[in-house]
Design a protein around this motif. Structure first.
Motif, PDB file in Angstrom:
ATOM      1  N   ARG A   1      14.081   9.394  19.458  1.00  0.00           N
ATOM      2  CA  ARG A   1      14.871   9.001  20.282  1.00  0.00           C
ATOM      3  C   ARG A   1      14.886   7.186  19.517  1.00  0.00           C
ATOM      4  NH1 ARG A   1      16.026   9.220  26.072  1.00  0.00           N
ATOM      5  NH2 ARG A   1      18.275   7.481  26.608  1.00  0.00           N
ATOM      6  N   PHE A   2      13.501   6.425  19.852  1.00  0.00           N
ATOM      7  CA  PHE A   2      13.231   5.506  20.426  1.00  0.00           C
ATOM      8  C   PHE A   2      12.262   5.064  18.069  1.00  0.00           C
ATOM      9  CE2 PHE A   2      13.736   5.874  24.841  1.00  0.00           C
ATOM     10  CZ  PHE A   2      15.205   5.750  24.917  1.00  0.00           C
ATOM     11  N   SER A   3      11.684   6.298  17.791  1.00  0.00           N
ATOM     12  CA  SER A   3      11.112   5.424  17.046  1.00  0.00           C
ATOM     13  C   SER A   3      11.527   6.897  15.619  1.00  0.00           C
ATOM     14  CB  SER A   3       9.817   6.798  16.668  1.00  0.00           C
ATOM     15  OG  SER A   3       9.014   5.832  18.430  1.00  0.00           O
ATOM     16  N   ASN A   4      11.337   5.408  14.421  1.00  0.00           N
ATOM     17  CA  ASN A   4      12.090   7.078  13.369  1.00  0.00           C
ATOM     18  C   ASN A   4      10.672   7.786  12.595  1.00  0.00           C
ATOM     19  OD1 ASN A   4      10.444   5.751  11.557  1.00  0.00           O
ATOM     20  ND2 ASN A   4      12.078   4.116  10.975  1.00  0.00           N
ATOM     21  N   ALA A   5      11.420   8.783  11.724  1.00  0.00           N
ATOM     22  CA  ALA A   5      10.120   9.342  11.000  1.00  0.00           C
ATOM     23  C   ALA A   5       9.214   8.803  10.329  1.00  0.00           C
ATOM     24  CB  ALA A   5      10.421  10.064   9.745  1.00  0.00           C
ATOM     25  N   TRP A   6       9.086   7.647  10.303  1.00  0.00           N
ATOM     26  CA  TRP A   6       7.782   6.140   9.584  1.00  0.00           C
ATOM     27  C   TRP A   6       7.196   5.550  11.312  1.00  0.00           C
ATOM     28  CZ3 TRP A   6      12.309   6.497   7.887  1.00  0.00           C
ATOM     29  CH2 TRP A   6      11.926   6.615   6.071  1.00  0.00           C
ATOM     30  N   GLY A   7       7.277   5.980  12.360  1.00  0.00           N
ATOM     31  CA  GLY A   7       6.643   5.681  13.316  1.00  0.00           C
ATOM     32  C   GLY A   7       7.141   4.040  13.344  1.00  0.00           C
ATOM     33  N   PHE A   8       8.398   3.869  13.057  1.00  0.00           N
ATOM     34  CA  PHE A   8       7.982   2.260  13.231  1.00  0.00           C
ATOM     35  C   PHE A   8      10.313   2.231  14.360  1.00  0.00           C
ATOM     36  CE2 PHE A   8       7.891   1.664   8.705  1.00  0.00           C
ATOM     37  CZ  PHE A   8       6.896   0.865   9.121  1.00  0.00           C
ATOM     38  N   LEU A   9       9.752   1.016  15.902  1.00  0.00           N
ATOM     39  CA  LEU A   9      10.808   1.239  16.788  1.00  0.00           C
ATOM     40  C   LEU A   9      11.918   1.234  16.752  1.00  0.00           C
ATOM     41  CD1 LEU A   9       8.145  -0.591  19.368  1.00  0.00           C
ATOM     42  CD2 LEU A   9       9.145   2.206  19.316  1.00  0.00           C
ATOM     43  N   GLN A  10      12.539   1.630  16.970  1.00  0.00           N
ATOM     44  CA  GLN A  10      14.250   1.361  16.905  1.00  0.00           C
ATOM     45  C   GLN A  10      15.379   0.984  18.029  1.00  0.00           C
ATOM     46  OE1 GLN A  10      15.168   3.180  14.475  1.00  0.00           O
ATOM     47  NE2 GLN A  10      13.239   2.635  13.901  1.00  0.00           N
ATOM     48  N   PHE A  11      14.688  -0.732  17.401  1.00  0.00           N
ATOM     49  CA  PHE A  11      15.355  -1.855  18.543  1.00  0.00           C
ATOM     50  C   PHE A  11      16.820  -1.435  19.023  1.00  0.00           C
ATOM     51  CE2 PHE A  11      11.103  -3.810  16.504  1.00  0.00           C
ATOM     52  CZ  PHE A  11      10.381  -3.258  17.370  1.00  0.00           C
ATOM     53  N   PRO A  12      17.599  -1.528  17.860  1.00  0.00           N
ATOM     54  CA  PRO A  12      19.488  -0.835  18.641  1.00  0.00           C
ATOM     55  C   PRO A  12      19.042   0.192  19.503  1.00  0.00           C
ATOM     56  CG  PRO A  12      19.606  -1.446  16.187  1.00  0.00           C
ATOM     57  CD  PRO A  12      17.201  -0.825  16.282  1.00  0.00           C
ATOM     58  N   ALA A  13      18.424   1.181  19.798  1.00  0.00           N
ATOM     59  CA  ALA A  13      18.147   2.070  20.302  1.00  0.00           C
ATOM     60  C   ALA A  13      17.596   1.915  21.641  1.00  0.00           C
ATOM     61  CB  ALA A  13      18.062   3.226  19.934  1.00  0.00           C
TER      62      ALA A  13
END
Ligand SMILES: Nc1ncnc2c1ncn2[C@@H]1O[C@H](COP(=O)(O)OP(=O)(O)OP(=O)(O)O)[C@@H](O)[C@H]1O
Ligand SMILES: [Mg+2]
Length: 508
Positions: A368-380
């Motif tokens: 929900r908050f990190s993509n497959a590479w472990g980067f935080l998804q700021f808009p979410a």
């Protein structure tokens, strides 16, 4: 300028970056009066009292003490004006004794210039007798109860000759017995001619102890009321600006399978002896089970063992049938455990983090908050924060980017509750969830806890407030000396019966 006033604060404005904490706030306190300060979480109560104690300087406004205009630039100025403050989070040195703490900074010296505590001990004994503030002067702070620590704080300001005493939420951390004792101490201080201002969210305490009450809302002065003539309902309405219901609407519980099973649990407490002794308890899906007891009877250690903060000495803890007694904290969270801890600063928040960051502490690793590479998804993350801030009415002055440490106590608590309820865990363990919350916020949190129950979650509620236990729980376990001493259905329970069980009087 009336000579009868101990304190007059006129049109006080205090602006923090992005937040108007006090907006032309006013306060008038007569000499020898007990005056309550009431207002929602974030209304500006602590800020106003911090200004009076010299911790902040106001941007605008004037202060008069005993009829004289003053500028209070530091706590030293306040002390010189005989103003003392007992903070909500005590500021005692834990490995010092009671007397050492009281004299700290004013250490009495003998004629050779070395520390002489014998005189101090005598003075402390006199003050403690005069105001009936029972303390044990030679014991270290780390070994005394919270109630006694508070008495030490009071003695500390009396030792400095204070005659205007400010208390910021003094009862938030006390047990009901200790609260009664403190309110009696207030009366004694008043009888000696002292002036008291105290902040509280508990309307009962205002009715029981205060002569008058000033209400703040969103930094502004709303009213000053004679307490004897105002009902609790009126006080609450003045404070939140709308009617407040004190009752929780709930359907009978429809409990299903056991979600939490605690079997013969023994946990060693801080003193090295068992704090939880051979305790067994079950919480089923769709019910709220309350743990009622006097503070220090193993409740904190029970919650700590379930959440993984304390090791299990013997016995087992099963979550949905699986033994989690030796699992890591992270594994427990990931298997469906939510926790609202008793100590919000130590275990609930990272104070230096922002609100949005605190709101994802438990699940920032999920997709929900990190993509497959472990980067935080700021808009979410931003959307999630905006959503919870609105739902739980979290008043963060500068929105999701506000550091948790600059928020008012009650709003910090709302962050934790929002985070834990939002993931809708199978088991929600909540300790003292509404400590420091205003009545409007309590109403909302209680409703959300009942909603979780109705969604089929299991809820374990630990609270010193019998009223909270009785209104929220379906079953109540009374604990004493680390064991369950009685288990009753809430519909058959009242304060007296639970009180008797907690006191170790057998049910019958
Ligand atoms: N040091 C600070 N820096 C920035 N903002 C602050 C600071 N202290 C308080 N505030 C903000 O000022 C407002 C008033 O806070 P204050 O702590 O006075 O509220 P309160 O009435 O004591 O609330 P509570 O009942 O929750 O303790 C809040 O919006 C808070 O976030
Ligand atoms: Mg406060």
């Amino acid at each position: 300028m009336a000579a009868g006033l101990a304190i007059e604060m006129r049109d006080i404005t205090k602006i923090f970056p992005g937040v108007i904490a006090n907006d032309k706030a006013r306060l008038e306190v007569a000499r020898g009066e007990i005056h309550a300060l009431l207002g929602e979480n974030g209304a500006g109560k602590s800020t106003l009292m911090s200004i009076l104690f010299g911790l902040y300087e106001p941007d605008e406004g004037r202060i008069f003490i005993r009829g004289e205009e003053v500028r209070i630039r530091s706590p030293n100025d306040a002390t010189a004006l005989k103003i003392g403050m007992v903070h909500q989070h005590f500021k005692l040195v834990h490995n010092f004794t009671v007397t050492e703490n009281i004299v700290l900074g004013l250490e009495p010296k003998n004629k050779w210039g070395s520390l002489d505590l014998s005189g101090a001990d005598k003075r402390v004994a006199e003050l403690s007798a005069a105001y009936n503030l029972a303390v044990d002067p030679k014991v270290r702070i780390e070994n005394i109860t919270v109630g006694m620590q508070q008495r030490v704080e009071i003695l500390k300001i009396l030792y400095r000759d204070a005659d205007i005493l400010i208390f910021d939420e003094p009862t938030a951390v006390l047990t009901p017995q200790e609260i009664d004792e403190l309110l009696a101490i207030f009366q004694r201080l008043k009888a000696e001619g002292k002036t008291i201002v105290f902040i509280t969210h508990k309307l009962k305490e205002i009715k029981a102890a205060a002569d008058r009450c000033t209400v703040l809302r969103r930094g502004k002065y709303i009213a000053t009321l004679e307490v004897a003539a105002a009902s609790e309902q009126e006080l609450a309405e003045k404070m939140v600006g709308r009617a407040v219901t004190f009752r929780i609407e709930k359907k009978p519980a429809a409990p299903k399978e056991a979600v939490l099973r605690v079997e013969n649990l023994t946990v060693i407490g801080a003193k090295g002896v068992p704090a939880v002794r051979n305790l067994s308890l079950e919480v089923r899906a769709g019910e709220v089970v309350g743990v009622a007891g006097v503070d220090g009877n193993g409740q904190s250690e029970l919650a700590a063992a379930i959440s993984g903060l304390l090791p299990v000495k013997s016995g087992r803890i099963l979550l949905k049938g699986r033994d989690i007694s030796r699992e890591s904290i992270r594994n427990r969270n990931e298997s469906g455990l939510g926790l609202v801890p008793e100590d919000r600063h130590k275990h609930g928040l990272v104070l230096d983090f922002r609100v949005d960051e605190n709101l994802i502490l438990k699940n920032f690793r999920t997709r929900r908050f990190s993509n497959a590479w472990g980067f935080l998804q700021f808009p979410a993350i931003a959307g999630h924060a905006a959503d919870l801030i609105a739902q739980f009415d979290i008043r963060a002055g500068n929105g999701p980017g506000t550091p948790a440490k600059s928020m008012s106590g009650g709003n910090q608590q709302k962050i934790i509750i929002a985070r834990e309820i939002d993931v809708s865990p199978d088991l929600l363990v909540v300790s003292q969830p509404t400590r420091g919350l205003d009545v409007g916020a309590i109403e909302y949190i209680h409703r959300r806890i009942v909603e979780e129950r109705d969604k089929g979650r299991a809820v374990l509620l630990i609270s010193f407030e019998l009223e909270e236990i009785l209104s929220l729980c379906d079953r109540i376990a009374a604990v004493s000396k680390g064991s369950v001493v009685g288990l009753v259905d809430a519909q058959d329970a009242d304060e007296r019966r639970i009180g008797a069980l907690m006191g170790g009087i057998a049910d019958g």
